[in-house]
Design a protein around this motif. Sequence first.
Motif, PDB file in Angstrom:
ATOM      1  N   ASN A 120     -11.289  -0.047  -2.864  1.00  0.00           N
ATOM      2  CA  ASN A 120     -10.773   1.190  -2.277  1.00  0.00           C
ATOM      3  C   ASN A 120     -10.644   2.278  -3.356  1.00  0.00           C
ATOM      4  O   ASN A 120      -9.550   2.727  -3.665  1.00  0.00           O
ATOM      5  CB  ASN A 120      -9.425   0.911  -1.611  1.00  0.00           C
ATOM      6  CG  ASN A 120      -8.911   2.080  -0.804  1.00  0.00           C
ATOM      7  OD1 ASN A 120      -7.734   2.147  -0.509  1.00  0.00           O
ATOM      8  ND2 ASN A 120      -9.778   3.014  -0.445  1.00  0.00           N
TER       9      ASN A 120
ATOM     10  N   GLN B 276     -13.495   2.616   1.727  1.00  0.00           N
ATOM     11  CA  GLN B 276     -12.857   1.297   1.665  1.00  0.00           C
ATOM     12  C   GLN B 276     -13.829   0.287   2.241  1.00  0.00           C
ATOM     13  O   GLN B 276     -14.196   0.362   3.417  1.00  0.00           O
ATOM     14  CB  GLN B 276     -11.545   1.260   2.448  1.00  0.00           C
ATOM     15  CG  GLN B 276     -10.845  -0.100   2.351  1.00  0.00           C
ATOM     16  CD  GLN B 276      -9.642  -0.205   3.274  1.00  0.00           C
ATOM     17  OE1 GLN B 276      -9.646  -0.943   4.242  1.00  0.00           O
ATOM     18  NE2 GLN B 276      -8.606   0.552   2.978  1.00  0.00           N
TER      19      GLN B 276
ATOM     20  N   PRO C  79      -5.809  -2.554   4.069  1.00  0.00           N
ATOM     21  CA  PRO C  79      -6.633  -3.749   3.842  1.00  0.00           C
ATOM     22  C   PRO C  79      -6.080  -4.979   4.562  1.00  0.00           C
ATOM     23  O   PRO C  79      -4.867  -5.210   4.594  1.00  0.00           O
ATOM     24  CB  PRO C  79      -6.559  -3.929   2.315  1.00  0.00           C
ATOM     25  CG  PRO C  79      -6.333  -2.548   1.788  1.00  0.00           C
ATOM     26  CD  PRO C  79      -5.447  -1.886   2.802  1.00  0.00           C
TER      27      PRO C  79
ATOM     28  N   TRP D 176      -8.118  -0.567  -8.023  1.00  0.00           N
ATOM     29  CA  TRP D 176      -8.409  -0.285  -6.617  1.00  0.00           C
ATOM     30  C   TRP D 176      -9.192  -1.420  -5.945  1.00  0.00           C
ATOM     31  O   TRP D 176      -9.894  -1.200  -4.961  1.00  0.00           O
ATOM     32  CB  TRP D 176      -9.172   1.037  -6.474  1.00  0.00           C
ATOM     33  CG  TRP D 176     -10.158   1.326  -7.560  1.00  0.00           C
ATOM     34  CD1 TRP D 176      -9.949   2.091  -8.668  1.00  0.00           C
ATOM     35  CD2 TRP D 176     -11.506   0.858  -7.650  1.00  0.00           C
ATOM     36  NE1 TRP D 176     -11.082   2.135  -9.443  1.00  0.00           N
ATOM     37  CE2 TRP D 176     -12.062   1.386  -8.844  1.00  0.00           C
ATOM     38  CE3 TRP D 176     -12.304   0.045  -6.851  1.00  0.00           C
ATOM     39  CZ2 TRP D 176     -13.367   1.138  -9.236  1.00  0.00           C
ATOM     40  CZ3 TRP D 176     -13.609  -0.208  -7.246  1.00  0.00           C
ATOM     41  CH2 TRP D 176     -14.126   0.329  -8.420  1.00  0.00           C
TER      42      TRP D 176
ATOM     43  N   THR E 220       0.846  -1.185   0.000  1.00  0.00           N
ATOM     44  CA  THR E 220       0.000   0.000   0.000  1.00  0.00           C
ATOM     45  C   THR E 220       0.886   1.241   0.000  1.00  0.00           C
ATOM     46  O   THR E 220       1.708   1.423   0.906  1.00  0.00           O
ATOM     47  CB  THR E 220      -0.923   0.035   1.225  1.00  0.00           C
ATOM     48  OG1 THR E 220      -1.760  -1.114   1.223  1.00  0.00           O
ATOM     49  CG2 THR E 220      -1.798   1.282   1.211  1.00  0.00           C
TER      50      THR E 220
ATOM     51  N   SER F 178     -14.567  -3.729   2.983  1.00  0.00           N
ATOM     52  CA  SER F 178     -13.942  -5.049   3.134  1.00  0.00           C
ATOM     53  C   SER F 178     -15.021  -6.065   3.497  1.00  0.00           C
ATOM     54  O   SER F 178     -15.761  -5.868   4.466  1.00  0.00           O
ATOM     55  CB  SER F 178     -12.868  -5.029   4.217  1.00  0.00           C
ATOM     56  OG  SER F 178     -11.825  -4.147   3.877  1.00  0.00           O
TER      57      SER F 178
ATOM     58  N   ASN G  16     -11.517  -6.552  -0.927  1.00  0.00           N
ATOM     59  CA  ASN G  16     -11.466  -5.130  -0.610  1.00  0.00           C
ATOM     60  C   ASN G  16     -11.643  -4.297  -1.867  1.00  0.00           C
ATOM     61  O   ASN G  16     -11.084  -4.626  -2.926  1.00  0.00           O
ATOM     62  CB  ASN G  16     -10.116  -4.754   0.021  1.00  0.00           C
ATOM     63  CG  ASN G  16      -9.817  -5.521   1.278  1.00  0.00           C
ATOM     64  OD1 ASN G  16     -10.427  -5.318   2.308  1.00  0.00           O
ATOM     65  ND2 ASN G  16      -8.861  -6.448   1.190  1.00  0.00           N
TER      66      ASN G  16
END
Length: 760
Positions: free
Chosen positions: A609, A618, A132, A560, A111, A620, A607
Amino acid sequence: MAVGAKAQTISGMLIDEQHKPLPYAKVILQTADSAYLAGTSTGLDGKFELALHEKAKLINFSYVGYTSIVREISKNELGEIQLLPDAQLLGEVVVKGYLPKTQAKGDAMVTIVSGTVLEKAGTAENLLDKIPNVTAQDGAVTVFGRGTPEIYINGRKVRNLQELDQLSSDNIKSVEVISNPGARYDASVKAVIRILTKKVAGEGFGLDNRVLARHRDEYGWSAYDQLNLNYRKNGFDLSAMVLAGNYRNGNDQTFVIDTYLDKQWRQNLGLTDQKSESKNIETTLTLNYQFDENHSIGARYNYERVPEYIWLANQFAQTYCEELLYEDLHSVITMKEPETHHRSNFYYNGRVKKWTLDFNADGLWSETKNTQVAQEDVMEGVNEEDRSVTTIDTKRNELYAAKLVLSHPLAKGNLSFGAEYSHNKRNTTYLNPEGIIADDDAMIKEGASSAFIEYAKAFGKLQMQTGLRYEHVGFDYYDAGKFVDEQSKDYSNLFPSITFSLPIKDVQVQLGYASDINRPSYHQLRSSTFYVNRYMYDKGNPFLMPSITHNVTLAGSYKWMNMYVGYSHVKDDITNQTIAYSDDDPTIGLLTLQNTQAYDNLVAVFNINPTIGFWTPQLSLAIQKQWYEGETPWGKAKFNQPIGSVTFRNNFKLPKGFLLDVNGSYTTKGYQKNIYLADDMIDMNASLSKSFLKDKLTLQLQAYNILNPKQVATVYSGIRVLQNTQVMHRQVSLTVRYKFNTTRSKYKGTGAGESQKNRM
């Protein structure tokens, strides 16, 4: 190509838009028609060196979130090559290089933090809670499906998770999460988080002061003040940290405990009010000297003292025998536990020709003394004897460790190998002046050695990393100074690992296998019996076997979006078991430990994002499913119901530079090993932050457990069933941080003997 026929290698350094190194960037040699020839990745310092193929005409540089560039090869030393953030339009959603992006890369999910809204998260702990598959709150960090990770900051092992509160998120460049670590890491490590900080330019004196005040419902205020000082001149780097704090905490719980001995015994513990208050002082001194870009040495010393820790529990318990009232008891339990820790590290990091060397030597000394007094007053019952029970538990640890890791290019790949040794001496005494529990005086002397070899190579677009690790742990157990052969242990194990990484068009795919081990802690291996209350004692099991787990993981990322799936086969896991303490007193149960039958476990998480204007959401979606058979008072039972969870994090960039975070989570009922989460749980957290004086002054207001969530769990441990309800109270904190000319330490020590430290 202008390069002479005698040229052997091509080298250079990749930097970003702020002229800072880009670690783990891809470097690929290509033919004139862009066909792949060979490849490598840059190091932590952004540098690379690659054997030069005779057909090589082009060299390709790429990094997640940055625009790739291709150059013609005209010389061997390319110097600095700068990559710039990219931008692309995805329908109505604009995603730019300076926005958060997580992608599968090598053995990790990477990330990018630098230049994104994640820089304003607050501390490193606040930041990790936004990555994540990672949860980080109240000083605890968890990787979904893998448990507690080993954390590194610029290659240095984090020994105290308070360091995450001492590191600001705006100093972090990227975060890498490894859910299936390879042979380089200790086999007891189930997950790794690597934090890479920015390279801050400038010399001279710097200061960073952070003050936090936190209020938690029912328990009052906590506060601490942390001061970081740094001085850098040429290659010399000196930094110091001083922290002082006062913390108030606690929890409210209710228990219903059924123990099936000669008869059914039930304890109803109404609201059990537990409160704690502690004071701590911590200081760290770090010296580092970098002779040149290839050689650096350093030393680090950390002192931590908890002069006062007081824990108080107020309990009202009614005990029933076959549904008839046996005793009505009021207990007040007081515990005092001062602690002292000394930690030291020396390192050398160097490069000689094509060899890279990393040497670390560590020392650790600690002492903890736990004095507990239980005042038991019988209000009504068969046995109306009031009594006071005192226990004194003292632990002393002494550890020395050394580790050496070497790396060298080999056959257009990279070979790494190394060895580590640690020696630990642990003394424990357990005293009960009233003679209710037998005294204990034990000592363990342990030696642990390991060696590993790891090889990484690219085959076209396919990247492979494989390794093998050998570990031997042996300890001698002494009872009152006498050697006890049957409680002394020797473990020898081999741990293979392999990871493949491959881009399929725009999708990055990662597939890996590794095995790991969970060795019983020293506390779990003790033979002494501890006092819990008049109906329950606690004892270790010196005959526990280590738990071995085989893991297969699959990860992927697309723009993403990213996903992770992990399958594990667990053998000889360690869990609680309750048996009768003695035939003479059937009212007492003994809580001990045992190895379980083998079982399988599956976890999956997805995930997304994106960034939509000023809003960065975001989402999850996760599920965890086990195939586990546990013991109950009525025989074996299958604990297979899965647990699902939804986490929705939201970041809003508001006018005037304000940043607002609003996060919610929902977790369903289900099983985790022998624990049944018996009720759904919903919670919400929020944060508001603003910087002033050109980011020198930052204010952050945070609120946790806004909905006062309640966790309900049932624990099955042999002949005992425990039902627990815990309320998680709201807490609000205000952080004020002032900094100027901050220069992050260049310390590169990675530490040694980490597995043994964890077992302490």
